[in-house]
Motif scaffolding. Structure first.
Motif, PDB file in Angstrom:
ATOM      1  N   ASN A  34      10.467  15.017  -4.452  1.00 43.99           N
ATOM      2  CA  ASN A  34      10.131  14.100  -3.352  1.00 43.99           C
ATOM      3  C   ASN A  34      11.314  13.134  -3.214  1.00 43.99           C
ATOM      4  OD1 ASN A  34       9.804  11.782  -5.093  1.00 43.99           O
ATOM      5  ND2 ASN A  34       7.780  12.529  -5.658  1.00 43.99           N
ATOM      6  N   LYS A 340      -0.877  10.142   8.469  1.00 44.07           N
ATOM      7  CA  LYS A 340       0.526  10.274   8.065  1.00 44.07           C
ATOM      8  C   LYS A 340       1.453   9.625   9.074  1.00 44.07           C
ATOM      9  CE  LYS A 340      -0.794  14.457   5.754  1.00 44.07           C
ATOM     10  NZ  LYS A 340      -0.916  15.899   5.808  1.00 44.07           N
ATOM     11  N   GLY A 341       2.678   9.357   8.643  1.00 43.16           N
ATOM     12  CA  GLY A 341       3.719   8.932   9.571  1.00 43.16           C
ATOM     13  C   GLY A 341       4.156   7.484   9.457  1.00 43.16           C
ATOM     14  N   GLY A 361       3.032  10.972  -1.827  1.00 42.72           N
ATOM     15  CA  GLY A 361       2.908  11.392  -0.427  1.00 42.72           C
ATOM     16  C   GLY A 361       3.849  10.604   0.454  1.00 42.72           C
ATOM     17  N   LYS A 363       7.822  11.054   2.525  1.00 45.00           N
ATOM     18  CA  LYS A 363       8.939  11.952   2.833  1.00 45.00           C
ATOM     19  C   LYS A 363      10.065  11.185   3.519  1.00 45.00           C
ATOM     20  CE  LYS A 363       7.773  13.372   7.408  1.00 45.00           C
ATOM     21  NZ  LYS A 363       7.186  14.256   8.334  1.00 45.00           N
ATOM     22  N   ASP A 365      12.514  10.792   6.415  1.00 46.07           N
ATOM     23  CA  ASP A 365      12.581  11.203   7.812  1.00 46.07           C
ATOM     24  C   ASP A 365      13.849  10.588   8.410  1.00 46.07           C
ATOM     25  OD1 ASP A 365      11.959  11.985  10.401  1.00 46.07           O
ATOM     26  OD2 ASP A 365      10.612  10.281  10.732  1.00 46.07           O
ATOM     27  N   ARG A 370       8.615   7.761   5.063  1.00 40.92           N
ATOM     28  CA  ARG A 370       7.341   7.759   5.799  1.00 40.92           C
ATOM     29  C   ARG A 370       6.220   8.371   4.966  1.00 40.92           C
ATOM     30  NH1 ARG A 370       8.003   6.266  10.995  1.00 40.92           N
ATOM     31  NH2 ARG A 370      10.075   6.619  11.893  1.00 40.92           N
ATOM     32  N   SER A 372       3.421  10.785   3.960  1.00 37.33           N
ATOM     33  CA  SER A 372       3.228  12.205   4.247  1.00 37.33           C
ATOM     34  C   SER A 372       2.030  12.786   3.507  1.00 37.33           C
ATOM     35  CB  SER A 372       4.486  12.990   3.874  1.00 37.33           C
ATOM     36  OG  SER A 372       4.664  12.952   2.477  1.00 37.33           O
ATOM     37  N   GLY A 373       1.269  11.933   2.810  1.00 35.25           N
ATOM     38  CA  GLY A 373       0.105  12.442   2.072  1.00 35.25           C
ATOM     39  C   GLY A 373      -0.843  11.310   1.734  1.00 35.25           C
TER      40      GLY A 373
END
Ligand code: AMP
Ligand code: GLY
Length: 416
Positions: A34, A340-341, A361, A363, A365, A370, A372-373
Motif C-alpha cells: 500500500n 471511498k475517495g 484502505g 491509495k 491517486d 485517498r 480506498s477501503g
C-alpha cells in the motif's frame, strides 16, 4: 537478505516497518503493498492468494524468505508451493492453515489436544440446524469456512437463532457446514505465538475492539483498535495460558504430519470457569499486529527466519517496557458500505508527535492519498505506560483528517 512480504493492510505495513529495522535485511519487496509500505518496500501487483503467481515473483526477485501476512494466501497453499521450491516461508501450509480455514477442523484439533473450548455440534443440512438452533435459543452460529469476519452470529432468542442459521447457510451458498456452539460469557483477549512446527515463543497478550462504537456498541467490524500488554494478566498467568494451548495443538498438528510454522493466534474468552478458545487464526491479528510489533523488542526478521527453518530457540520474547495502543480510523459507512475517495491529510503531523501511522484502505491517486477501503489506517503509539500511549495515539489521531473519518474514543479503556 531479500524478502517478499505478502499483504496490503495495516498489519503488513507494521510488518514492513518492523522488518526494515533488521540488520539482516537487504531488500524488501511487497505484493501488493500500500502507499505506506511503498516507502519501505518495492511493491508489485499480483493476485496474492495465487500460489503460482507468488512463486513466480519470488523466483524472479530471488528472495530468500517470503513473509505472509493475511490468511487467504495461506489457506490457498502459497506456503506449500514456495516450500516445495526450497524458498523459506513464514506462514503455515494449507493443511495447517485449516485451523483458521475450517472451524470444524479447529474444533476437532482442540478436542484431540484437550484444549478447553465451547461445546458444539456440526450440521450439513440446514433444516436440522434450524431445528436444533431453535431448541437451543441462545446459541452461536458459525459458518465452517473463511468469511472475512461475517461468519459468526451470537443469537439470543429462537427467532434470532433460526434467522442466523438461514443467513449463514445462504452466505455459504448452501455448501458450507454450520456449527452451533454454546454461548460463553466473559472477556475476550488475543494470544499469539510464533511457532516453528514444534516449539513456540509467546507474543505479548493483546486485546482487540471488534464493535464499531464506543462501549462495544454497534455492528462487528474487522477490529477498531487494540492495546498490549494486558495489565489484568500477570506474567505467570500468561505463561500458563500459553502452555495450556500451544504445545498440545502443535503436537496434534505435528502428529498428523502437518506441523504448524508461523503465527498461531488463539482468540480466547476468559470465563468464570476458566479460559476457552473461541477460534484459531493462522496469522497475526489485525489490529493486534500493530501493537505487538511496536511492543516487541526483538529482530522480527531473525525470528521469522528461525521459524521457517524450524530452529526457533527463544522461548521468551523480549518486550519494551510500557504499552502500545492502535486506534483504527475507518471510512464513513463502514462496515456495511464504506465510502471511498475522500482525501487523507495530516499523516506527517501525526507521526511528528511520535506516533506510527500504518495505512490500510488508502491509495495513492496521482500524489494525493485517498480512502480506498473500510479500515483506512491505524494510528499507533508506544509509551512508558498505557495511559501515555493512549494519550499519544489520540493526540496523533487529532492531526489526521478525511471526510467521514470515524474512530473509537475508548481503545484501551477496558484495561482499567
Ligand atoms: P470467532 O470468529 O469464532 O472468534 O467469532 C467472532 C466473535 O464472535 C468472537 O470474537 C466473539 O465475540 C463471538 N463468539 C464466538 N464464539 C462465541 C461463543 N462460543 N460464545 C460467545 N461469543 C462468541
Ligand atoms: N483482530 C482479529 C483478527 O485479526 O482476526
Amino acid at each position: 537478505m531479500d524478502i517478499l512480504l505478502l499483504g496490503s493492510g495495516a498489519r503488513e505495513h507494521a510488518l514492513a516497518w518492523k522488518l526494515s529495522q533488521s540488520p539482516l535485511l537487504k531488500k524488501l519487496y511487497a505484493a501488493n503493498g500500500n502507499p505506506g509500505m511503498a516507502r519501505l518496500a518495492h511493491c508489485f501487483e499480483i493476485p496474492e492468494a495465487h500460489p503460482q503467481e507468488v512463486l513466480g515473483l519470488a523466483k524472479r526477485l530471488k528472495v530468500q524468505l517470503v513473509v505472509i501476512g493475511p490468511e487467504a494466501p495461506l489457506v490457498a497453499g502459497v506456503a506449500d508451493v514456495l516450500q516445495q521450491e526450497g524458498i523459506a516461508v513464514f506462514g503455515p501450509s494449507a493443511e495447517a492453515a485449516q485451523l483458521e480455514g475450517s472451524k470444524h477442523f479447529a474444533k476437532q484439533c482442540m478436542q484431540k489436544a484437550g484444549v478447553p473450548t465451547a461445546s458444539f455440534e456440526v450440521f450439513e443440512q440446514v433444516e436440522l440446524a434450524v431445528a436444533r438452533a431453535r431448541s437451543w435459543g441462545s446459541v452461536v452460529v458459525k459458518m465452517d469456512g473463511l468469511a472475512q469476519g461475517k461468519g459468526v452470529v451470537v443469537a439470543r432468542t429462537s427467532q434470532e437463532a433460526e434467522a442466523a442459521v438461514r443467513m449463514l447457510w445462504a452466505l455459504g451458498g448452501g455448501k458450507q457446514r454450520l456449527l452451533l456452539e454454546e454461548v460463553l460469557e466473559g472477556w475476550e483477549m488475543s494470544l499469539m505465538a510464533i511457532c516453528d512446527g514444534e516449539r513456540f515463543a509467546l507474543l505479548p497478550a493483546s486485546q482487540d475492539h471488534k464493535r464499531l462504537l464506543d462501549g462495544d456498541k454497534g455492528p462487528n467490524t474487522g477490529g477498531m483498535g487494540a492495546y498490549s500488554p494486558l495489565p489484568q494478566l500477570s506474567e505467570s498467568m500468561l505463561e500458563e495460558l500459553g502452555r495450556l494451548i500451544f504445545p498440545p495443538v502443535l503436537n496434534v498438528l505435528k502428529e498428523r504430519g502437518t506441523p504448524f510454522k508461523g503465527v498461531l493466534y488463539a482468540g480466547l474468552m476468559m470465563t468464570p470457569q476458566g479460559p476457552r478458545v473461541l477460534e484459531f487464526n493462522c496469522r497475526l491479528g489485525d489490529p493486534e499486529a500493530q501493537v505487538l510489533l511496536l511492543q516487541l523488542n526483538e529482530d522480527f526478521l531473525a525470528l521469522a527466519l528461525a521459524c521457517a527453518q524450524g530452529e526457533l530457540r527463544q522461548a521468551r520474547l523480549k518486550s519494551k517496557p510500557g504499552a502500545s495502543v492502535a486506534v483504527v480510523a475507518c471510512a464513513e459507512g463502514y462496515p456495511a458500505d464504506p465510502r471511498k475517495g475522500a482525501e487523507i491529510f495530516g499523516i506527517a503531523q501525526a507521526e511528528a508527535l511520535g506516533a506510527q501511522v500504518f495505512l490500510a484502505g488508502a491509495k495513492n491517486d496521482f500524489g494525493r492519498l485517498r480512502v480506498s477501503g473500510g479500515r483506512v489506517l491505524s494510528v499507533c503509539a508506544q509509551a512508558s505506560s498505557l495511559p501515555k500511549a493512549q494519550e499519544m495515539a489520540y493526540a496523533a489521531m487529532e492531526k489526521i483528517r478525511f471526510e467521514g473519518q470515524h474512530f473509537r474514543n475508548d481503545i484501551g479503556a477496558k484495561a482499567f
